[in-house]
Write an enzyme that holds these catalytic residues in place. Structure first.
Site, PDB file in Angstrom:
ATOM      1  N   GLU A 188      -5.625  -8.874   0.589  1.00  0.00           N
ATOM      2  CA  GLU A 188      -6.270  -8.463   1.835  1.00  0.00           C
ATOM      3  C   GLU A 188      -7.742  -8.202   1.587  1.00  0.00           C
ATOM      4  O   GLU A 188      -8.101  -7.410   0.724  1.00  0.00           O
ATOM      5  CB  GLU A 188      -5.645  -7.188   2.420  1.00  0.00           C
ATOM      6  CG  GLU A 188      -4.198  -7.297   2.817  1.00  0.00           C
ATOM      7  CD  GLU A 188      -3.672  -6.008   3.434  1.00  0.00           C
ATOM      8  OE1 GLU A 188      -4.480  -5.102   3.694  1.00  0.00           O
ATOM      9  OE2 GLU A 188      -2.457  -5.918   3.657  1.00  0.00           O
TER      10      GLU A 188
ATOM     11  N   GLU B  62       0.803  -1.221   0.000  1.00  0.00           N
ATOM     12  CA  GLU B  62       0.000   0.000   0.000  1.00  0.00           C
ATOM     13  C   GLU B  62       0.838   1.274   0.000  1.00  0.00           C
ATOM     14  O   GLU B  62       0.388   2.339   0.428  1.00  0.00           O
ATOM     15  CB  GLU B  62      -0.992  -0.008   1.172  1.00  0.00           C
ATOM     16  CG  GLU B  62      -1.933  -1.190   1.099  1.00  0.00           C
ATOM     17  CD  GLU B  62      -2.888  -1.268   2.273  1.00  0.00           C
ATOM     18  OE1 GLU B  62      -2.816  -0.410   3.169  1.00  0.00           O
ATOM     19  OE2 GLU B  62      -3.706  -2.198   2.311  1.00  0.00           O
TER      20      GLU B  62
END
Length: 456
Positions: free
Chosen positions: A243, A132
């Site tokens: 995720e 991220e």
């Protein structure tokens, strides 16, 4: 240059009859204490023995190569996995610590290869360079002083460094990719990172999409559209679900209500069609040891290995989420378009996502909550943050975003913004030294999406 063998391997994992499925694992406990080999072995064993799963959760995704609390020692999750036959790892390398931080990750990677050689190659599903980072480097993230991230050029550079480190070793054919939020992958400025990767790791959480109609009834719809949008921008690369999940407890995000019932629904509707068909790393096995974060996503608790809800997929059809089509436009010529009441994404003509996930600020050191990132040898941090706003512009769309603290709106023909609050489990910024504790699935998630208009 990409290894053709690595690309083929990554594609095979995506289409295999028994694609990897597992959980995400932080390098430390929720109080900041480092996990040791025995702790990882317990986690991996508990995942394999989950009632209702037929022993199918044998894979683990890591966030760093470095043992928490050390400068560059190899994370003890590797010998833990080798001690439990059949366990496989998606290795992670933290990429938001600058070159010095990444050098420490490379040192640990090279040491692991030298120590375990072909044994490590035999259990390695892939290597994810970063997690991220692109979101945290986005304009809206910088504007709101979010945690340290990095740009696509740096990710490309780091991927090249990893490929060089793997050349001529037992891991030379292991796929190398990057993990980021789905909003980062649909941003065309990040396409160089797509091009450099063998696989695309996608993180998506409908629960956090608090500017959309996001009750659990729309969870699958929101996830499917995020997945479809990511694949549309993946340049033909395989997309792995790195995720996702729904919390069992914690605060409500707009219409997203945490509960074991809703977590089970999300597992059934999103997870079950994907399990065995594409690599999936669920968030999470257990995140409440010794303290419980808000929200909490664990399928088990620290006190019991009995699942909090039914994990069997016996009654779930294989109508894979991957077959979801791209949403159609709900915008009108007058520019009054907005996300539809059914929870789908509005499609507009000029807007591009520039944010949507939020991470707060802290002062460094060991975060107080699960899965934070901290440089070793620095002070402590509460792991809380000020929050960030997500924004998106459109030629003729209106949008709004809200949170428990503030709200924002965008008018037709202008940029719309939605302020989102901090995530209690975000990482502390990397200010120097080595990665002592790399991340959780919530490392930068606070809420999605503060985007007034969205373009696919």
């Amino acid at each position: 240059m990409h290894s053709s063998a690595a690309l083929a391997f990554a594609a095979t994992l995506t289409t295999a009859l028994a694609a990897p499925q597992g959980f995400n694992y932080a390098s430390g406990f929720s109080n900041g204490a480092p996990k040791q080999q025995s702790d990882f072995q317990t986690d991996f064993s508990n995942a394999r023995s989950l009632a209702g799963t037929n022993g199918g959760f044998t894979d683990a995704r890591l966030y760093t190569m470095i043992q928490q609390g050390t400068t560059s020692d190899v994370i003890s999750a590797i010998p833990a996995a080798l001690a439990i036959p059949g366990t496989h790892l998606l290795l992670g390398m933290w990429a938001s610590g600058g070159q010095a931080g990444f050098d420490a990750e490379l040192t640990a990677l090279k040491s692991a290869i030298a120590t375990y050689g072909s044994r490590l190659a035999g259990i390695t599903t892939g290597i994810a360079v970063g997690s991220e980072d692109l979101y945290r480097e986005s304009p809206i993230g910088i504007e709101n002083h979010s945690n340290v991230g990095t740009d696509a050029a740096t990710i490309v550079n780091f991927i090249g460094q990893v490929r060089k480190a793997l050349a001529g070793t037992a891991l030379k054919s292991v796929p190398v990719g990057h993990v980021d939020t789905w909003t980062a992958w649909v941003n065309s400025t990040n396409s160089p990172a797509v091009e450099a990767s063998d696989f695309i790791g996608m993180d998506a959480y409908p629960y956090f999409q608090n500017t959309f109609n996001n009750p659990i009834e729309q969870g699958k719809n929101l996830f499917d559209q995020a997945y479809a949008a990511t694949k549309d921008n993946a340049q033909g690369k395989p997309v792995w679900i790195t995720e996702t999940g729904w919390p069992v407890s914690g605060k409500t995000e707009n219409l997203g209500v945490p509960s074991t019932k809703n977590a089970e629904t999300f597992w059934d509707e999103v997870g079950c069609p994907l399990f065995g068909n594409t690599p999936v790393y669920w968030y999470t096995l257990q995140d409440a040891d010794p303290t419980t974060p808000n929200p909490s996503f664990g399928v088990i608790t620290a006190a019991s290995t009995k699942p909090l809800y039914d994990l069997s997929c016996d009654d779930t059809t294989s109508s894979s989420s991957s077959s979801s089509s791209q949403p159609t436009s709900t915008g009108s010529a007058s520019g009054s378009a907005s996300p539809s009441a059914t929870g789908s994404f509005a499609t507009f003509t000029t807007a591009t996502p520039t944010g949507g996930y939020s991470s707060g600020n802290s002062t460094g050191g060991s975060p107080a909550l699960s899965g934070g990132l901290a440089p070793s040898g620095t002070g402590s941090s509460s792991g809380s943050g000020s929050g960030a706003s997500g924004s998106g512009s459109s030629s003729g769309a209106s949008g709004s975003g809200s949170s428990s603290g503030s709200s924002g709106s965008g008018s037709a023909g202008s940029t719309g913004t939605g302020h989102v609050g901090p995530t209690p489990t975000h990482p502390a910024p990397f200010t120097g030294g080595s990665v002592a504790n790399a991340g959780s699935i919530l490392s930068v998630f606070s809420a999605v999406i503060g985007v007034a208009a969205f373009l696919f």
